[in-house]
Motif scaffolding. Structure first.
Motif, PDB file in Angstrom:
ATOM      1  N   PHE A 141       0.839  -1.188   0.000  1.00 43.23           N
ATOM      2  CA  PHE A 141       0.000   0.000   0.000  1.00 43.23           C
ATOM      3  C   PHE A 141       0.879   1.246   0.000  1.00 43.23           C
ATOM      4  N   PHE A 142       0.688   2.060  -1.008  1.00 40.55           N
ATOM      5  CA  PHE A 142       1.436   3.318  -1.132  1.00 40.55           C
ATOM      6  C   PHE A 142       0.500   4.483  -0.879  1.00 40.55           C
ATOM      7  N   THR A 143       1.071   5.572  -0.410  1.00 44.28           N
ATOM      8  CA  THR A 143       0.285   6.795  -0.403  1.00 44.28           C
ATOM      9  C   THR A 143       1.238   7.982  -0.547  1.00 44.28           C
ATOM     10  N   ALA A 144       0.659   9.137  -0.800  1.00 40.83           N
ATOM     11  CA  ALA A 144       1.513  10.318  -0.947  1.00 40.83           C
ATOM     12  C   ALA A 144       1.558  11.048   0.389  1.00 40.83           C
ATOM     13  N   GLU A 145       2.763  11.424   0.795  1.00 42.96           N
ATOM     14  CA  GLU A 145       2.928  12.152   2.053  1.00 42.96           C
ATOM     15  C   GLU A 145       3.505  13.519   1.770  1.00 42.96           C
ATOM     16  N   VAL A 146       3.095  14.489   2.550  1.00 45.67           N
ATOM     17  CA  VAL A 146       3.648  15.830   2.384  1.00 45.67           C
ATOM     18  C   VAL A 146       4.807  15.986   3.365  1.00 45.67           C
ATOM     19  N   ASP A 147       5.976  16.386   2.852  1.00 49.23           N
ATOM     20  CA  ASP A 147       7.145  16.494   3.740  1.00 49.23           C
ATOM     21  C   ASP A 147       7.238  17.887   4.374  1.00 49.23           C
ATOM     22  N   GLU A 148       8.329  18.117   5.096  1.00 48.03           N
ATOM     23  CA  GLU A 148       8.497  19.370   5.836  1.00 48.03           C
ATOM     24  C   GLU A 148       8.458  20.587   4.903  1.00 48.03           C
ATOM     25  N   GLN A 149       8.959  20.404   3.686  1.00 56.28           N
ATOM     26  CA  GLN A 149       8.972  21.526   2.739  1.00 56.28           C
ATOM     27  C   GLN A 149       7.643  21.681   1.988  1.00 56.28           C
ATOM     28  N   GLY A 150       6.687  20.830   2.327  1.00 57.58           N
ATOM     29  CA  GLY A 150       5.392  20.931   1.674  1.00 57.58           C
ATOM     30  C   GLY A 150       5.337  20.219   0.325  1.00 57.58           C
ATOM     31  N   GLU A 151       6.344  19.356   0.039  1.00 61.29           N
ATOM     32  CA  GLU A 151       6.321  18.599  -1.220  1.00 61.29           C
ATOM     33  C   GLU A 151       5.697  17.232  -1.005  1.00 61.29           C
ATOM     34  N   ARG A 152       4.975  16.770  -2.025  1.00 60.95           N
ATOM     35  CA  ARG A 152       4.339  15.450  -1.924  1.00 60.95           C
ATOM     36  C   ARG A 152       5.245  14.358  -2.477  1.00 60.95           C
ATOM     37  N   HIS A 153       5.445  13.320  -1.700  1.00 64.93           N
ATOM     38  CA  HIS A 153       6.240  12.192  -2.169  1.00 64.93           C
ATOM     39  C   HIS A 153       5.444  10.920  -1.968  1.00 64.93           C
ATOM     40  N   GLY A 154       5.595   9.992  -2.893  1.00 63.81           N
ATOM     41  CA  GLY A 154       4.972   8.692  -2.708  1.00 63.81           C
ATOM     42  C   GLY A 154       5.789   7.863  -1.728  1.00 63.81           C
ATOM     43  N   ARG A 155       5.083   7.167  -0.808  1.00 61.56           N
ATOM     44  CA  ARG A 155       5.791   6.332   0.161  1.00 61.56           C
ATOM     45  C   ARG A 155       5.096   4.995   0.284  1.00 61.56           C
ATOM     46  N   LEU A 156       5.886   3.980   0.596  1.00 65.68           N
ATOM     47  CA  LEU A 156       5.317   2.669   0.870  1.00 65.68           C
ATOM     48  C   LEU A 156       4.916   2.641   2.337  1.00 65.68           C
ATOM     49  N   ILE A 157       3.634   2.454   2.607  1.00 59.71           N
ATOM     50  CA  ILE A 157       3.151   2.491   3.988  1.00 59.71           C
ATOM     51  C   ILE A 157       3.165   1.103   4.617  1.00 59.71           C
ATOM     52  N   GLU A 158       2.685   0.147   3.849  1.00 63.56           N
ATOM     53  CA  GLU A 158       2.612  -1.196   4.428  1.00 63.56           C
ATOM     54  C   GLU A 158       2.705  -2.237   3.332  1.00 63.56           C
ATOM     55  N   TYR A 159       3.424  -3.310   3.625  1.00 62.48           N
ATOM     56  CA  TYR A 159       3.597  -4.363   2.635  1.00 62.48           C
ATOM     57  C   TYR A 159       3.511  -5.689   3.349  1.00 62.48           C
ATOM     58  N   ASP A 160       2.539  -6.491   2.942  1.00 65.63           N
ATOM     59  CA  ASP A 160       2.354  -7.764   3.646  1.00 65.63           C
ATOM     60  C   ASP A 160       1.570  -8.708   2.746  1.00 65.63           C
ATOM     61  N   THR A 161       1.200  -9.856   3.310  1.00 67.47           N
ATOM     62  CA  THR A 161       0.359 -10.748   2.510  1.00 67.47           C
ATOM     63  C   THR A 161      -0.967 -10.035   2.281  1.00 67.47           C
ATOM     64  N   THR A 162      -1.578 -10.353   1.155  1.00 62.27           N
ATOM     65  CA  THR A 162      -2.831  -9.696   0.809  1.00 62.27           C
ATOM     66  C   THR A 162      -3.879  -9.938   1.897  1.00 62.27           C
ATOM     67  N   ASN A 163      -3.863 -11.140   2.403  1.00 62.86           N
ATOM     68  CA  ASN A 163      -4.805 -11.493   3.450  1.00 62.86           C
ATOM     69  C   ASN A 163      -4.672 -10.569   4.660  1.00 62.86           C
ATOM     70  N   LYS A 164      -3.438 -10.380   5.071  1.00 60.35           N
ATOM     71  CA  LYS A 164      -3.180  -9.532   6.233  1.00 60.35           C
ATOM     72  C   LYS A 164      -3.596  -8.075   5.952  1.00 60.35           C
ATOM     73  N   ILE A 165      -3.190  -7.574   4.791  1.00 59.89           N
ATOM     74  CA  ILE A 165      -3.500  -6.183   4.455  1.00 59.89           C
ATOM     75  C   ILE A 165      -5.008  -5.939   4.459  1.00 59.89           C
ATOM     76  N   PHE A 166      -5.764  -6.905   3.955  1.00 58.31           N
ATOM     77  CA  PHE A 166      -7.200  -6.666   3.820  1.00 58.31           C
ATOM     78  C   PHE A 166      -8.015  -7.074   5.044  1.00 58.31           C
ATOM     79  N   THR A 167      -7.429  -7.875   5.903  1.00 59.84           N
ATOM     80  CA  THR A 167      -8.224  -8.265   7.071  1.00 59.84           C
ATOM     81  C   THR A 167      -7.711  -7.634   8.358  1.00 59.84           C
ATOM     82  N   ASN A 168      -6.400  -7.432   8.406  1.00 65.86           N
ATOM     83  CA  ASN A 168      -5.866  -6.963   9.669  1.00 65.86           C
ATOM     84  C   ASN A 168      -4.639  -6.082   9.463  1.00 65.86           C
ATOM     85  N   PRO A 169      -4.829  -4.948   8.774  1.00 68.41           N
ATOM     86  CA  PRO A 169      -3.661  -4.115   8.462  1.00 68.41           C
ATOM     87  C   PRO A 169      -3.038  -3.550   9.728  1.00 68.41           C
TER      88      PRO A 169
END
Ligand SMILES: Nc1ncnc2c1ncn2[C@@H]1O[C@H](COP(=O)(O)OP(=O)(O)O)[C@@H](O)[C@H]1O
Ligand SMILES: [Mg+2]
Lengths: 314, 300
Positions: free
Chosen positions: B258-286
């Protein structure tokens, strides 16, 4: 412009007819006029070619015209075989095409596929300026620069004549390179980026992307570019008049012979003071019609080819 | 991985190459691999370590670490603009084609740094193919679309007809097009075109197939066909798919990032990897709140 208060009803008058600006009418009239004038001009040209041509063939048989091997209407022994002019024209056009197609397409591939965006931005306008150099300049370039060089470098003792078809063809080829390159580049740039990406993703090299995806995908536009270049060569007059000479008393079997083309004959003949309605004067129209038929056939062919190769991209 | 002579691999045999001792698995033709290869085996095919990706001065993706396992379907999900495509394209060096794009950090393929100086991006793309969001068949016949890859890569193909048939069968397209292989690929429907693009990718026998929202231009029936196909292909291929359809990720993938865009200290948006796991885990118990918010539709 009236200020419309938000929420206030729009005045009813604004939707009525009759408020059409008068300028609209004038512009429409002008556009119709422009269309009519251009069509009428074309018809006028065809008709003004046709009548003298018919008159010409009343006095000279078509058989003699298309099979005779000498064209000497201005000599004392008059012969009306158009083949020398035709062969001269074909030589020059062929040589110009052989030079301009690879160079033009090569330049287009470079610009569209290899050049960095900055380089392309710089080179493309230069190319377009080159396409606008007056042909008389190319004619003298051929006569005073290319031809001495050609004669110097010529491998055999059978040197090219002072004026010859080869050098005119080369100069003409150089002249049409920018036209072919610029139009072909437009066509290649129109090939969707997604096709290039697809090809790269299948492990293509840059050259393979260019030759196997971009060129076939732009073939219709490339054919159009080539045909436009060839028809410019076919109708070009100044270069051949200056660099190929005006000899017409025999078929130029070799491109190193000097010879007239259809266009240079017309230009040369029209300069003299030929009495109107003399047979000599009519020859201009007979040759003009022949040239017109060639150009017409070339354009018809190009329309078919362009349709055949057209790819419709979304 | 650089091979100036582009030595021709054989389709029906084990790929032979003169490149310096690469890890054995990279050289095995997927078509010949043991059919019953164990699902989800832990072997890493691709690995990203602190990957940062830039477009000129703009940093689109920041600090991504993840590994992609062999014969798995890995889904990249997240809201639009969070860098999924950017990450995906870094895996077969498609970003090279974008002027100004730059990848920092390490992306390794069987331990080999994909961005090392001596690596030939063309050789990379032969092993790691890609299917795009919008079907992009060449304006050529169906047959020539499939034969394109084998031809440009100089594969020694003893029987091209057979190879084309195999690829079309593998992409579940054979029955629909077998009588019109010589016809233009552009006459196919969108779903068929996309399966053709998959077939065309398979034809060069890659090990990994990257797919960037391959169904987003398709109707539900065509989508479900492609999903079935992906599942089927994962027996022999390693697949990475970008999707913004969460049900799709849940249906087809083994692992989900799961990726999302985060705004950093300078106010720029960067894509970041938030969580990476088995699909089962991500969808049932992130593990992450943001993941949960996204998959339950409260965010993004
Ligand atoms: N070719 C490009 N040039 C500049 N910026 C780009 C380019 N492609 C994508 N970006 C930017 O990088 C960020 C991530 O884009 P992308 O990877 O396409 O996101 P996603 O696939 O998740 O929607 C976005 O902010 C986007 O505007
Ligand atoms: Mg994307």
């Amino acid at each position: 412009m009236a200020v419309i208060t938000p929420g206030a009803p729009v005045p009813a008058a604004s939707v009525r007819r009759g408020r059409r600006r008068p300028g609209e009418r004038v512009i429409e009239g002008f556009l119709v006029l422009a269309a009519v004038v251009s069509i009428a001009t074309t018809i006028g040209i065809v008709v003004s070619l046709l009548f003298p041509t018919v008159e010409f063939f009343g006095e000279v048989s078509i058989i003699e015209f298309v099979t005779g091997t000498q064209w000497t209407p201005l000599f004392s022994i008059k012969q009306y075989g158009v083949l020398p002019l035709l062969v001269g024209t074909l030589w020059v056009t062929l040589i110009a095409t052989v030079i301009a197609v690879p160079l033009g397409i090569g330049a287009a591939i470079y610009l569209s596929e290899y050049a960095r965006p900055g380089t392309r931005k710089l080179l493309k306008p230069i190319l377009e300026v080159l396409a606008g150099i007056p042909t008389v300049v190319y004619g003298f370039f051929a006569l005073t620069f290319l031809n001495p060089l050609l004669i110097d470098l010529w491998p055999s003792d059978d040197k090219p004549e002072f004026q010859n078809l080869l050098v005119a063809g080369i100069a003409m080829g150089i002249m049409i390179v920018p036209t072919v390159a610029s139009l072909a580049e437009d066509a290649m740039s129109a090939v969707p980026q997604s096709l290039r990406e697809g090809a790269y993703a299948l492990a293509s090299t840059k050259m393979q992307v260019a030759t196997r995806v971009v060129v076939p995908g732009a073939l219709s536009g490339i054919v159009a570019a080539i045909v436009l270049g060839v028809s410019r060569a076919l109708g070009e007059t100044m270069i051949v008049t200056i660099a190929a000479g005006l000899k017409t008393d025999g078929i130029p079997w070799s491109p190193i012979d000097g010879a007239a083309t259809m266009t240079s004959f017309i230009a040369g003949a029209a300069q003299g003071d030929l009495p109107v309605d003399s047979l000599d004067y009519l020859t201009i129209f007979a040759v003009g019609t022949t040239l017109f038929l060639f150009t017409f056939a070339l354009n018809a062919l190009s329309i078919r080819l362009v349709r055949k190769f057209r790819e419709v991209y979304e | 991985m650089s091979d100036p002579n582009r030595k021709a691999p054989d389709v029906t045999d084990t790929v032979s190459s003169t490149r310096p001792a690469p890890p054995p698995v990279a050289l095995v033709n997927p078509a010949n691999r043991n059919e019953g290869a164990p699902r989800g085996d832990d072997e890493q095919v691709l690995r990203l370590e602190d990957v940062n990706i830039f477009y000129g001065d703009y940093q689109a993706v920041r600090g991504v670490d993840m590994t992609i396992g062999r014969h798995q379907i890995t889904a990249l999900i997240g809201p639009s603009g969070c860098g999924k495509s950017t990450v995906l394209r870094s895996l077969n060096r498609m970003n090279d084609l974008i002027p100004g794009a730059r990848v920092a950090g390490r992306v390794t393929y069987h331990g080999e740094d994909l961005y090392a100086r001596e690596v030939d991006p063309i050789e990379v793309r032969r092993r790691i193919g890609m299917v795009f969001q919008k079907p992009n068949p060449f304006p050529k016949s169906i047959y020539d679309n499939i034969a394109y890859g084998p031809r440009v890569t100089g594969m020694r193909v003893s029987n091209m007809d057979e190879l084309v048939e195999k690829a079309l069968r593998r992409a579940a397209l054979w029955d629909e097009v077998k009588d019109k292989r010589k016809q233009s690929a552009l006459a196919l429907s969108g779903g068929q075109q996309q399966r053709l693009c998959i077939a065309r990718t398979i034809a060069v026998s890659p090990e990994v197939i990257l797919m960037d929202e391959p169904c987003s231009a398709l109707d539900p029936i065509a989508t479900s066909k492609i999903e079935d196909l992906m599942f089927e292909l994962s027996r022999d291929y390693t697949i990475v798919i970008v999707t913004h359809n969460m049900q799709q990720a849940a249906r087809v993938s083994h692992r989900t990032a799961f990726f999302t865009a985060e705004v950093d200290e300078q106010g720029e948006r960067h894509g970041r990897l938030i969580e990476y796991d088995t699909t089962n885990k991500i969808f049932t118990n992130p593990a992450q709140k943001r993941t949960e918010e996204y998959i339950t539709g409260r965010f993004g």
